[in-house]
Design an enzyme around this catalytic site. Structure first.
Site, PDB file in Angstrom:
ATOM      1  N   ARG A  48       4.825  -9.221  -6.237  1.00  6.44           N
ATOM      2  CA  ARG A  48       5.048 -10.308  -5.277  1.00  6.44           C
ATOM      3  C   ARG A  48       6.513 -10.751  -5.268  1.00  6.44           C
ATOM      4  NH1 ARG A  48       3.709 -16.153  -5.282  1.00  6.44           N
ATOM      5  NH2 ARG A  48       3.157 -16.758  -3.149  1.00  6.44           N
ATOM      6  N   HIS A  94       8.550 -10.730  -1.819  1.00 10.28           N
ATOM      7  CA  HIS A  94       9.130 -11.950  -1.259  1.00 10.28           C
ATOM      8  C   HIS A  94      10.655 -11.894  -1.246  1.00 10.28           C
ATOM      9  CE1 HIS A  94       5.555 -14.950  -1.313  1.00 10.28           C
ATOM     10  NE2 HIS A  94       5.131 -13.711  -1.123  1.00 10.28           N
ATOM     11  N   ASN A 141       6.779 -20.008  -1.843  1.00  8.96           N
ATOM     12  CA  ASN A 141       7.210 -19.706  -3.203  1.00  8.96           C
ATOM     13  C   ASN A 141       7.096 -20.860  -4.198  1.00  8.96           C
ATOM     14  OD1 ASN A 141       7.933 -17.166  -2.273  1.00  8.96           O
ATOM     15  ND2 ASN A 141      10.087 -17.701  -1.984  1.00  8.96           N
ATOM     16  N   HIS A 177      -2.937  -7.532  -1.842  1.00 10.46           N
ATOM     17  CA  HIS A 177      -3.852  -8.593  -2.271  1.00 10.46           C
ATOM     18  C   HIS A 177      -5.071  -8.041  -3.001  1.00 10.46           C
ATOM     19  CE1 HIS A 177      -2.232 -11.820   0.753  1.00 10.46           C
ATOM     20  NE2 HIS A 177      -1.409 -11.567  -0.239  1.00 10.46           N
TER      21      HIS A 177
END
Length: 331
Positions: free
Chosen positions: A68, A72, A100, A199
């Site tokens: 992640r 991001h 975040n 996910h």
């Protein structure tokens, strides 16, 4: 072999088209190479992999956290480690953005790797390259397919709170919003479905799925009831639940089986299998039946993502500390 005159004439046009494509979608790997650190820091890959292996074996959840972090990072300004920058009196970093804040984790793993590499080869390996290699290794440990990670990224000297709020895919997006968000980064609809499969690992906070479990109808009733126990209507914003209720700590294709069963936890995930979703719905079904195809496609999509707008050459810098921009010589 000697090229024909036709081929010789076509090459400049091909080169122009490649450069134009790089410019338009921000994906250009020409200056990233597999042997970038062979002479300057030959133990870089071994060092990163061992540190990630140790971290994930201590806490399997860390694998999803490292993936992640890289995701991001790349969706904001490209893969430049801007996500790691702490706030300063002069700017607000990306850590406090809506996607975040109080959510990103794994910084200590990156710090540990950076510290080891600074001892081995000071000022050589970028934080952005550490993030990229760590993500691939983390997925591999959890059961996915590692991807090739060309190296040579440099670190940004800026961050963007506004882009973090606008560019990272949000859990409340409808299908068209998802398609648009990924398209803005140069990804096809098929690649969007593939990358959403991240996910299959990791946890999500109650505040991001409360509206779905209390207000949406395309959700399995027993699943909804179970999730309400974990996420009360008016409390527990930061309570954590797995995206994939079946095998949350293993990289597999259960995520897609959940969508078919109307057990996608966040709104944006279930959108891949809503009525009328057509292409995405067929792809979800295909992945639910074929883990090998999903993990292969995921590795290819992540390889592409890892090359979003890298800083190379003399752009950016190699940060001494991943959290802060290097001080200038006149300070």
């Amino acid at each position: 072999m000697v090229a024909s005159s036709h081929s010789a004439m076509a090459f400049p046009l091909l080169k122009y088209l490649l450069v134009f494509t790089c410019f338009m979608i921000g994906i250009c790997s020409a200056q990233l190479t597999n042997n970038f650190y062979d002479r300057t820091c030959p133990k870089v890959i071994k060092t990163i992999k061992k540190a990630v292996d140790d971290a994930v074996y201590r806490e399997r959840r860390m694998g999803a956290s490292l993936l992640r972090l890289h995701f991001h990072d790349c969706f904001v300004q490209g893969c430049d480690a801007s996500v790691l920058l702490d706030d300063t009196p002069n700017f607000t970093g990306e850590k406090n953005s809506f996607p975040n804040a109080n959510s990103l984790r794994g910084f200590e793993v990156i710090d540990n790797i950076k510290s080891q590499l600074e001892e081995l080869c000071p000022g050589v390996v970028s934080c952005a390259d550490i993030l990229a290699v760590a993500a691939s290794e983390a997925v591999g440990i959890l059961g996915g397919q590692r991807w090739n990670v060309p190296l040579g990224r440099r670190d940004s000297t800026s961050a963007s709170l506004s882009e973090a709020n606008s560019d990272i895919p949000a859990p409340f997006l409808d299908l068209n919003g998802l398609i648009s968000t990924f398209s803005n980064k140069g990804f096809t609809v098929q690649e969007m479905v593939t990358l959403s499969g991240a996910h299959t690992i990791g946890l999500v906070r109650c505040r991001f799925f409360r509206d779905r479990i209390y207000n949406e109808t395309n959700i399995d009733p027993s699943f909804s009831a179970a999730m309400k126990e974990e996420c009360p209507f008016d409390d527990g914003d930061d309570n954590l639940s797995p995206f994939d209720s079946k095998t949350p700590m293993y990289f597999d294709n259960a995520y897609y089986r959940n969508l078919i069963e109307s057990k996608g936890l966040v709104h944006s995930d279930q959108q891949l299998f809503v009525d009328g979703s057509g292409l995405t719905k067929r792809q979800v079904i295909a992945y639910s039946k074929n883990f090998g195809r999903f993990k292969h496609d995921f590795a290819n999509a992540m390889f592409k993502m890892s090359q979003l707008s890298p800083l190379t050459g003399s752009d950016g810098q190699i940060r001494n500390n991943c959290h802060f921009i290097n001080p200038t010589t006149d300070e």
